[in-house]
Motif scaffolding. Structure first.
Motif, mmCIF file in Angstrom:
data_model
loop_
_atom_site.group_PDB
_atom_site.id
_atom_site.type_symbol
_atom_site.label_atom_id
_atom_site.label_comp_id
_atom_site.label_asym_id
_atom_site.label_seq_id
_atom_site.Cartn_x
_atom_site.Cartn_y
_atom_site.Cartn_z
ATOM 1 N N LEU A 227 -21.452 -4.897 -0.186
ATOM 2 C CA LEU A 227 -20.016 -4.630 -0.694
ATOM 3 C C LEU A 227 -19.646 -2.996 -0.462
ATOM 4 C CD1 LEU A 227 -17.571 -5.786 -2.165
ATOM 5 C CD2 LEU A 227 -18.473 -4.552 -4.141
ATOM 6 N N VAL B 6 -11.010 -7.662 7.837
ATOM 7 C CA VAL B 6 -12.396 -7.343 7.526
ATOM 8 C C VAL B 6 -12.843 -8.762 6.812
ATOM 9 C CG1 VAL B 6 -13.877 -6.261 6.191
ATOM 10 C CG2 VAL B 6 -11.801 -5.218 7.238
ATOM 11 N N PHE B 7 -14.335 -9.140 6.844
ATOM 12 C CA PHE B 7 -14.852 -9.994 6.245
ATOM 13 C C PHE B 7 -15.907 -9.528 5.687
ATOM 14 C CE2 PHE B 7 -12.377 -12.359 9.233
ATOM 15 C CZ PHE B 7 -11.923 -13.227 8.702
ATOM 16 N N ALA B 8 -16.478 -10.149 4.397
ATOM 17 C CA ALA B 8 -17.770 -9.692 3.580
ATOM 18 C C ALA B 8 -18.959 -10.032 4.253
ATOM 19 C CB ALA B 8 -17.767 -10.291 2.071
ATOM 20 N N GLN C 135 -8.579 -0.801 -1.457
ATOM 21 C CA GLN C 135 -7.541 -0.008 -0.951
ATOM 22 C C GLN C 135 -6.913 0.962 -1.918
ATOM 23 O OE1 GLN C 135 -5.841 -3.122 0.997
ATOM 24 N NE2 GLN C 135 -7.295 -2.856 2.916
ATOM 25 N N LEU D 38 -12.015 9.824 3.741
ATOM 26 C CA LEU D 38 -10.989 8.956 3.793
ATOM 27 C C LEU D 38 -9.693 9.705 4.255
ATOM 28 C CD1 LEU D 38 -10.840 6.946 0.734
ATOM 29 C CD2 LEU D 38 -11.507 5.981 3.002
ATOM 30 N N LEU E 128 0.923 -1.120 0.028
ATOM 31 C CA LEU E 128 -0.091 0.095 0.126
ATOM 32 C C LEU E 128 0.784 1.086 -0.081
ATOM 33 C CD1 LEU E 128 -2.534 -1.115 2.399
ATOM 34 C CD2 LEU E 128 -2.948 -1.393 0.202
ATOM 35 N N PRO F 85 -18.226 13.921 0.863
ATOM 36 C CA PRO F 85 -17.716 13.218 -0.383
ATOM 37 C C PRO F 85 -16.805 11.815 0.161
ATOM 38 C CG PRO F 85 -17.572 15.285 -0.854
ATOM 39 C CD PRO F 85 -17.697 15.541 0.595
ATOM 40 N N HIS F 86 -16.675 11.020 -0.211
ATOM 41 C CA HIS F 86 -16.066 9.739 0.150
ATOM 42 C C HIS F 86 -14.494 10.010 0.316
ATOM 43 C CE1 HIS F 86 -15.823 5.513 0.992
ATOM 44 N NE2 HIS F 86 -14.659 5.582 0.181
ATOM 45 N N GLU F 87 -13.782 10.759 -0.451
ATOM 46 C CA GLU F 87 -12.483 11.006 -0.661
ATOM 47 C C GLU F 87 -12.070 11.885 0.538
ATOM 48 O OE1 GLU F 87 -14.433 11.795 -2.919
ATOM 49 O OE2 GLU F 87 -14.035 13.454 -4.010
ATOM 50 N N LEU G 208 -13.012 -11.856 -2.255
ATOM 51 C CA LEU G 208 -13.015 -11.011 -1.402
ATOM 52 C C LEU G 208 -11.505 -10.205 -1.103
ATOM 53 C CD1 LEU G 208 -14.638 -9.073 0.441
ATOM 54 C CD2 LEU G 208 -13.787 -10.065 2.238
ATOM 55 N N ALA H 66 -16.261 -2.252 1.193
ATOM 56 C CA ALA H 66 -15.198 -1.320 0.486
ATOM 57 C C ALA H 66 -14.672 0.010 1.405
ATOM 58 C CB ALA H 66 -15.350 -0.676 -0.848
ATOM 59 N N VAL I 288 -9.036 -0.101 6.846
ATOM 60 C CA VAL I 288 -7.737 -0.735 7.433
ATOM 61 C C VAL I 288 -6.621 -0.404 6.549
ATOM 62 C CG1 VAL I 288 -7.043 -3.289 7.046
ATOM 63 C CG2 VAL I 288 -9.335 -2.878 7.773
ATOM 64 N N GLY I 289 -6.836 -0.257 5.169
ATOM 65 C CA GLY I 289 -5.616 0.149 4.446
ATOM 66 C C GLY I 289 -5.096 1.473 5.066
ATOM 67 N N ILE I 290 -5.885 2.603 5.698
ATOM 68 C CA ILE I 290 -5.274 3.680 5.997
ATOM 69 C C ILE I 290 -4.423 3.207 7.314
ATOM 70 C CG2 ILE I 290 -5.849 5.839 7.043
ATOM 71 C CD1 ILE I 290 -8.130 6.243 4.925
ATOM 72 N N ALA J 45 -12.419 -1.761 4.336
ATOM 73 C CA ALA J 45 -11.266 -2.310 3.596
ATOM 74 C C ALA J 45 -10.434 -1.083 3.300
ATOM 75 C CB ALA J 45 -11.296 -2.898 2.250
ATOM 76 N N GLN J 46 -10.886 0.049 3.076
ATOM 77 C CA GLN J 46 -10.136 1.422 2.904
ATOM 78 C C GLN J 46 -9.712 1.751 4.218
ATOM 79 O OE1 GLN J 46 -12.875 3.238 0.326
ATOM 80 N NE2 GLN J 46 -12.065 2.548 -1.387
#
Lengths: 173, 173
Positions: free
Chosen positions: B76, B70-72, A84, B46, A46, B41-43, A76, B80, B86-88, B83-84
């Motif tokens: 979705l 994270v699990f689904a 991400q 984040l 990432l 807005p989504h961004e 998934l 997402a 988590v990524g951050i 998951a983002q």
């Protein structure tokens, strides 16, 4: 108007910078991919993707960013990685107050080929034709990034409407 | 050892900082949530989450970061966003060379209550008991973040093994 297209992914993230305006043949400024090794721990993938996309942004200073919208077509695990990657591209836009738009694969296909069901080969061939290239950009992720950038370019006016909406929402928050 | 636990989410992201070592009662240093408005807005959500988590990191300088895997389970769209998130949290770890570990909800429940099927109430009650608090941290996202931090704390040695593996992989890449 200069648009950066991003075909999100961790292993190969397509990136393209295209310049133009609605109704005029666009110019390809740059195209390529940011790669991260599947052998790296996920968080370093990432980080490298963020560094790579930031380098593209800093070099080309696009006015808007066009990103492919993700759907759960695959497993998934890969969806999380792609989500991400989308998030990282969105973060770069937000950090620089650069409008971000998502386009579904079928929106991009329809904008480029006239059909939302076009295959990768048709998209690549039309991308080459639109930009006056000898052949489609390679790899396919790079061609998809060009298609995303052109899609946004041809939806002229989106940039301004979007920027206005973002500014209004930010003031309200 | 100081661990930052993160229960990832965009609307409410639980964060906790816990100190201790295996076999000893841990101490709660700080607990809370980072919130972002669903109207943004989504961004920008984040970006605000990144700013919020970075502020926590900078203030408490944890030695490791523990994040829920994270699990689904839901739709979705929310997957997402999670998951983002988590990524951050992972990006913040990678930027500071701070080891990151993911734990599934059942791993954290098992570590805290002895049962991977424990409900939120049981987890909250045990978190309060383990840390000597009057009651479970609120909201539930905050309690979950404490549970994730304690889970990592009690898996002593993970930090070192992980850091070694990361260092080896980075050298190889």
């Amino acid at each position: 108007m200069r648009v950066m297209g991003v075909d999100p992914g961790l292993t190969r993230c397509g990136v393209a910078v295209v310049e133009g305006r609605p109704g005029v043949r666009p110019t390809l400024v740059a195209v390529g991919v940011v790669r991260t090794s599947p052998g790296l721990p996920h968080e370093f993938r990432l980080l490298r993707l963020e560094e790579g996309l930031t380098a593209w942004y800093d070099r080309y200073r696009p006015g808007t960013i066009s990103i492919e919208r993700v759907f759960a077509q695959h497993n998934l695990h890969s969806v999380a990685g792609v989500a991400q990657a989308v998030g990282i591209a969105m973060l770069i836009g937000a950090r620089h107050d650069t409008p971000v738009e998502l386009h579904s694969p079928s929106e991009a296909k329809a904008a480029i080929t006239g059909s939302g069901q076009a295959d990768k080969k048709q998209v690549g061939a039309m991308v080459a034709r639109i930009l006056g290239l000898d052949g489609p950009p390679r790899p396919v992720d790079a061609a998809d990034a060009v298609a995303l950038a052109v899609t946004q370019l041809w939806r002229g006016g989106v940039e301004n409407r979007y920027a206005q909406a973002v500014a209004a929402r930010r003031r309200a928050s």
